[in-house]
Design an enzyme around this catalytic site. Structure first.
Site, PDB file in Angstrom:
ATOM      1  CG  MET A  30      -1.915  -1.200   1.143  1.00  0.00           C
ATOM      2  SD  MET A  30      -3.447  -0.928   2.035  1.00  0.00           S
ATOM      3  CE  MET A  30      -2.845  -0.706   3.697  1.00  0.00           C
ATOM      4  CG  LEU A  33       7.303   1.470  -0.791  1.00  0.00           C
ATOM      5  CD1 LEU A  33       8.108   1.162  -2.051  1.00  0.00           C
ATOM      6  CD2 LEU A  33       6.350   0.320  -0.477  1.00  0.00           C
ATOM      7  CG  HIS A  37       6.883  -1.965   2.210  1.00  0.00           C
ATOM      8  ND1 HIS A  37       6.745  -0.822   2.956  1.00  0.00           N
ATOM      9  CD2 HIS A  37       5.670  -2.554   2.206  1.00  0.00           C
ATOM     10  CE1 HIS A  37       5.501  -0.714   3.383  1.00  0.00           C
ATOM     11  NE2 HIS A  37       4.825  -1.755   2.960  1.00  0.00           N
ATOM     12  CE  LYS A 149       3.317  -4.803  11.494  1.00  0.00           C
ATOM     13  NZ  LYS A 149       2.314  -4.329  10.557  1.00  0.00           N
TER      14      LYS A 149
HETATM   15  P1  AMP Z   1       1.415  -2.975   3.481  1.00  0.00           P
HETATM   16  O1  AMP Z   1       2.008  -1.929   2.599  1.00  0.00           O
HETATM   17  O2  AMP Z   1       1.385  -2.607   4.922  1.00  0.00           O
HETATM   18  O3  AMP Z   1       0.088  -3.499   2.965  1.00  0.00           O
HETATM   19  O4  AMP Z   1       2.411  -4.222   3.402  1.00  0.00           O
HETATM   20  C1  AMP Z   1       2.787  -4.770   2.180  1.00  0.00           C
HETATM   21  C2  AMP Z   1       3.568  -6.035   2.447  1.00  0.00           C
HETATM   22  O5  AMP Z   1       4.708  -5.716   3.248  1.00  0.00           O
HETATM   23  C3  AMP Z   1       2.769  -7.090   3.211  1.00  0.00           C
HETATM   24  O6  AMP Z   1       3.089  -8.375   2.699  1.00  0.00           O
HETATM   25  C4  AMP Z   1       3.283  -6.928   4.627  1.00  0.00           C
HETATM   26  O7  AMP Z   1       3.191  -8.105   5.392  1.00  0.00           O
HETATM   27  C5  AMP Z   1       4.729  -6.552   4.379  1.00  0.00           C
HETATM   28  N1  AMP Z   1       5.280  -5.852   5.533  1.00  0.00           N
HETATM   29  C6  AMP Z   1       4.752  -4.777   6.169  1.00  0.00           C
HETATM   30  N2  AMP Z   1       5.521  -4.429   7.221  1.00  0.00           N
HETATM   31  C7  AMP Z   1       6.548  -5.304   7.258  1.00  0.00           C
HETATM   32  C8  AMP Z   1       7.668  -5.485   8.115  1.00  0.00           C
HETATM   33  N3  AMP Z   1       7.895  -4.696   9.165  1.00  0.00           N
HETATM   34  N4  AMP Z   1       8.526  -6.508   7.852  1.00  0.00           N
HETATM   35  C9  AMP Z   1       8.305  -7.329   6.793  1.00  0.00           C
HETATM   36  N5  AMP Z   1       7.265  -7.211   5.951  1.00  0.00           N
HETATM   37  C10 AMP Z   1       6.394  -6.212   6.176  1.00  0.00           C
END
Ligand code: AMP
Length: 280
Positions: A30, A33, A37, A149
């Site tokens: 989303m 970053l 990410h 996460k």
């Molecule tokens: P988001 O942008 O929050 O929807 O996350 C996109 C992807 O990044 C998803 O697969 C999350 O699980 C992963 N993600 C978010 N935060 C972390 C983190 N701290 N460590 C590893 N992966 C993450």
């Protein structure tokens, strides 16, 4: 690096790569970053020859009183990070490209999406599963990378891929944390200095519970309570603290199988989630 806005253009690019024998990876995000990410992007680059990062704040996975409008966005910074990370294409569609005004078809996983975040965020996983299914159809990747996460999200997506026969390997990546242990999240930016300090209680509590488990504690209620105590001392508003089976996400009394200790808690108005695996 290509910046692509329409499903047709990303599908064309992906098909060209695949026709040239390149393995395509998708990293759905989303945006806004951070290093979490980027760790997914690095893993994608190791396992594939062309990496697509999607950046889409998906309205369908936010409840009516949630933070869709305020969700942090910074496309310029995101593009710079992707470029530096060697990403081949960023797919950044407009909501109207993804959801027709009369969109009426949804992907609903009916078991794993019920407890935990499914209970406190009705409709959330319907929105997640639908958008991920659409991204899979638009990008047609060979592999897709998701972070632990969001452990429940990983399970829901893995189940969807199995049940609906998506020919895509799901790769998972460990949680990346700040130096003091707070799991990185785009939402951390909402925290005031005081909330940020108190939010460390999540990691401290998870760590203490994990240490108790390593010391032989198998009573799920006791392990939960270790975490609840830390959160209460930090004046967090607990949404849930659950010790569940890692296969079914059903609550455990006794941790006698691979388990997940999962938490969602509010610091001020900000809801944070985190988890640890408990492995025998
Ligand atoms: P988001 O942008 O929050 O929807 O996350 C996109 C992807 O990044 C998803 O697969 C999350 O699980 C992963 N993600 C978010 N935060 C972390 C983190 N701290 N460590 C590893 N992966 C993450």
């Amino acid at each position: 690096m290509k910046l692509i806005h329409t499903p047709k253009d990303i599908r064309d690019a992906s098909r060209q790569w695949r026709a040239a024998g390149r393995r395509v990876a998708l990293v759905p995000t989303m945006g806004f970053l951070h290093e979490g990410h980027l760790s997914l992007i690095r893993l994608a680059s190791e396992q594939a020859d062309a990496v697509v990062v999607s950046i889409f704040v998906n309205p369908a996975q936010f409840g009516p009183n949630e933070d869709f409008a305020q969700y942090p966005r910074d496309l310029t910074a995101d593009l710079r990070l992707c470029e530096r990370a060697g990403v081949d294409a960023v797919f950044q569609p407009e909501a109207a490209q993804i959801y027709a005004a009369d969109h009426s078809t949804w992907v609903v996983e009916e078991k794993l999406s019920q407890p935990l975040c499914g209970e406190s965020r009705p409709g959330h996983f319907r929105g997640v599963a639908t958008v991920v299914a659409k991204l899979f159809n638009e990008v047609e990747p060979d592999i897709a990378v998701f972070g632990h996460k969001d452990a429940q999200q990983v399970l829901v997506i893995q189940r969807m891929v199995r049940d609906l026969d998506f020919p895509i390997d799901i790769i998972t990546a460990p949680t990346v944390r700040e130096a003091d242990g707070l799991a990185m999240s785009s939402r951390n930016t909402y925290l005031t200095a005081d909330e940020r300090r108190r939010a460390i209680s999540i990691h401290r509590g998870l760590n203490r519970a994990k240490a108790a488990f390593a010391g032989g504690e198998r009573n799920a209620a006791v392990l939960r309570q270790v975490l609840v105590c830390e959160l209460e001392q930090a004046a967090a508003r607990i949404d849930y603290v659950e010790c569940v089976s890692r296969n079914s996400l059903q609550p455990l009394m006794l941790v006698d199988q691979p388990a997940l200790l999962a938490v969602a808690a509010f610091f001020g108005g900000t809801r944070l989630i985190d988890n640890v695996y408990l492995d025998i």
